[in-house]
Design a protein around this motif. Structure first.
Motif, PDB file in Angstrom:
ATOM      1  N   ARG A  14     -58.764  -9.044  51.981  1.00  0.00           N
ATOM      2  CA  ARG A  14     -59.798  -8.001  51.979  1.00  0.00           C
ATOM      3  C   ARG A  14     -59.307  -6.775  51.220  1.00  0.00           C
ATOM      4  N   ALA A  15     -58.050  -6.373  51.463  1.00  0.00           N
ATOM      5  CA  ALA A  15     -57.505  -5.203  50.778  1.00  0.00           C
ATOM      6  C   ALA A  15     -57.422  -5.438  49.277  1.00  0.00           C
ATOM      7  N   CYS A  20     -59.491  -4.046  43.858  1.00  0.00           N
ATOM      8  CA  CYS A  20     -60.164  -4.406  42.603  1.00  0.00           C
ATOM      9  C   CYS A  20     -61.480  -3.660  42.456  1.00  0.00           C
ATOM     10  N   GLU A  21     -62.233  -3.552  43.554  1.00  0.00           N
ATOM     11  CA  GLU A  21     -63.512  -2.837  43.513  1.00  0.00           C
ATOM     12  C   GLU A  21     -63.304  -1.353  43.261  1.00  0.00           C
ATOM     13  N   ALA A  53     -53.904  -7.660  43.301  1.00  0.00           N
ATOM     14  CA  ALA A  53     -54.870  -6.886  42.529  1.00  0.00           C
ATOM     15  C   ALA A  53     -54.351  -6.599  41.121  1.00  0.00           C
ATOM     16  N   LEU A  54     -53.058  -6.320  40.988  1.00  0.00           N
ATOM     17  CA  LEU A  54     -52.454  -6.027  39.683  1.00  0.00           C
ATOM     18  C   LEU A  54     -52.264  -7.286  38.848  1.00  0.00           C
ATOM     19  N   HIS A 239     -62.390   2.849  50.281  1.00  0.00           N
ATOM     20  CA  HIS A 239     -61.471   2.493  51.351  1.00  0.00           C
ATOM     21  C   HIS A 239     -60.604   1.312  50.926  1.00  0.00           C
ATOM     22  N   VAL A 240     -59.338   1.386  51.318  1.00  0.00           N
ATOM     23  CA  VAL A 240     -58.425   0.254  51.190  1.00  0.00           C
ATOM     24  C   VAL A 240     -57.905   0.001  52.594  1.00  0.00           C
ATOM     25  N   GLY A 241     -58.180  -1.186  53.134  1.00  0.00           N
ATOM     26  CA  GLY A 241     -58.009  -1.361  54.559  1.00  0.00           C
ATOM     27  C   GLY A 241     -58.965  -0.405  55.231  1.00  0.00           C
ATOM     28  N   SER A 242     -58.492   0.386  56.158  1.00  0.00           N
ATOM     29  CA  SER A 242     -59.345   1.399  56.787  1.00  0.00           C
ATOM     30  C   SER A 242     -59.043   2.797  56.271  1.00  0.00           C
TER      31      SER A 242
END
Length: 268
Positions: A14-15, A20-21, A53-54, A239-242
């Motif tokens: 999810r993170a 990426c988003e 992501a990278l 948000h990344v995680g919370s």
């Protein structure tokens, strides 16, 4: 790749999607300041998410600073406030010399420590303001970090500027944005001061004193908020995680900070 059958790893998937988003560039270079408490994720899982992501061609960079081996650092002065001269001397005598391979960076947070200790990670050689990195550009970014240049032209920050790296503030505020320090070095006459720390040598640990510019992050929160307002199209939020997070180009941040410092600070 994280397996979706494990709940912690699912959080990593999810993170990675959130990163990426948010706009993390696949194959790019990313400097991260992170709070895992704010993110609600394990540092290991977030490290994996950042690397996914990278992508394999991307490079992850974190600060690995070590003020614990200096008697001129802010953290040392706070620790010894109110102590006797004898107690201060005992604390100084117990300070270990900086070792790029072994010295921890506890003040930089769990993510930075996880990246630093990940097999294949590299670390620059400054005994106070080293950086650690994972990825194909790590050597180019970290090599040549002069011991009398904390965060200036002979530090990884300048190499990050040259590569047009991105900065991610993951659950942290602009007051932790190390990139702004590069703009301090680019002022016409920045104030300077003496620093001391314990370094290793063939003859064993010894104290080393050197001169560098006076680093001042006391107004970085205000500077960063002004940057976000003025360059709102370049500062992406999400948000990344919370954790509420910001992503922006390092070069744009440093360039803006240069003008802001000229307008808001008195030259040396």
């Amino acid at each position: 790749m994280c397996a979706v059958t494990h709940p912690l790893l699912l959080g990593g998937d999810r993170a990675a999607t959130q990163l990426c988003e948010l706009g993390v560039q696949r194959g790019g270079v990313l400097l991260v300041h992170a709070s895992m408490r704010a993110a609600g994720a394990s540092a290991w899982c977030m490290t994996e998410a950042l690397r996914r992501a990278l992508g394999p061609e991307g490079t992850l960079v974190v600060p690995a600073f070590t003020p614990e081996n200096s008697d001129t650092s802010r953290s040392y002065l706070e620790r010894v406030r109110g102590l006797s001269e004898k107690a201060r001397a005992a604390m100084r005598a117990a300070m270990p010399a900086f070792d790029p391979a072994m010295s921890p960076a506890p003040g930089m947070g769990a993510l930075a420590e996880t990246v630093r200790q990940t097999p294949g990670a590299m670390r620059s050689g400054h005994p106070q303001t080293s950086f650690a990195a994972l990825g194909p550009a790590a050597g180019k970014l970290l090599t040549g970090h002069r011991r009398d240049c904390h965060l200036g032209e002979d530090s990884p920050l300048a190499r990050l500027y040259e590569t047009d790296a991105q900065v991610l503030l993951l659950g942290t505020d602009f007051d932790s944005c190390t990139a702004f320090h590069l703009a301090e070095y680019r002022r016409s006459s920045p104030p300077r001061r003496l620093y001391r720390c314990v370094v290793a040598s063939e003859d064993g640990p010894h104290w080393w004193e050197y001169e560098d510019i006076t680093l001042d992050d006391s107004d970085f929160g205000t500077l960063g908020n002004d940057f976000a307002r003025a360059r709102s199209l370049e500062v992406r939020t999400g948000h990344v995680g919370s954790a509420p997070s910001r992503l922006f180009p390092l070069r744009a941040a440093v360039d803006f900070a240069g003008g802001w410092l000229r307008a808001h600070r008195t030259e040396g």
